[in-house]
Design a protein around this motif. Structure first.
Motif: not given
Length: 195
Positions: A1-27
């Motif tokens: 989502i961005s303003s018409t002049n693109s000076k401000t942008v909102i990025l959606p971040v899904f918190l549950e998608a960041i969480v990894e239960n394995s050992s192959n992500g960022y520690i």
């Protein structure tokens, strides 16, 4: 989502998608706990934020959470987004760790810079978007606790970061002191003063 002049942008971040239960992500180690965060998801976020920061764009992350098995929630079956139970100890630790990781990573570093965090979407519509806690007072307490956990964690890293709680435009247009409007939206007059 961005303003018409693109000076401000909102990025959606899904918190549950960041969480990894394995050992192959960022520690990520914080205090005596170790977490793994989804490398693919974070790398994509890095690319977006780095590029936007390079052009001097104001970047807000919108923290969202879909129904999931990672966080304990107080959600209805039809909820699009859920409100994590921020009184639950394991949720508090995980939310703190996630927020600390994100704000540390995007604190004017090589990965870019964020200016604020928007917590969820339309908190004045609990049945549609977030939760079905029995009373307005209890619902507001859960919202306030969630806001407190995220803002305290974020501001321990970036003291000037903006933390926002979005309210739908419809709620502000309602000129009523009653607690609930005809479309099951909590009126701003009843909701905001209790936060």
């Amino acid at each position: 989502i961005s303003s018409t002049n693109s000076k401000t942008v909102i990025l959606p971040v899904f918190l549950e998608a960041i969480v990894e239960n394995s050992s192959n992500g960022y520690i990520y180690q914080i205090e005596d706990k170790q977490y793994f965060f989804n490398k693919t998801y974070i790398d994509e976020l890095d690319a977006q934020i780095r590029s936007l920061s390079f052009f001097g764009t104001t970047v807000y992350l919108q923290f969202l959470m879909r129904p999931n098995s990672v966080f304990k929630t107080n959600s209805t079956e039809q909820a699009i987004y859920v409100l994590p139970n921020a009184f639950n100890t394991s949720n508090i630790v995980l939310l703190h760790s996630l927020t600390n990781f994100i704000t540390s990573r995007y604190n004017n570093t090589a990965y870019g810079k964020i200016d604020g965090i928007i917590l969820g979407k339309s908190w004045d519509k609990p049945s549609e978007y977030n939760s079905h806690i029995s009373t307005i007072s209890d619902y507001v307490k859960h919202c306030a606790q969630y806001m407190s956990v995220i803002s305290n964690s974020a501001r321990s890293v970036i003291p000037s970061i903006q933390i926002m709680l979005p309210i739908s435009a419809n709620s502000f247009l309602q000129d009523t002191a009653s607690s609930q409007t005809t479309d099951n939206t909590l009126s701003a007059k009843s909701f905001l003063p209790q936060l």
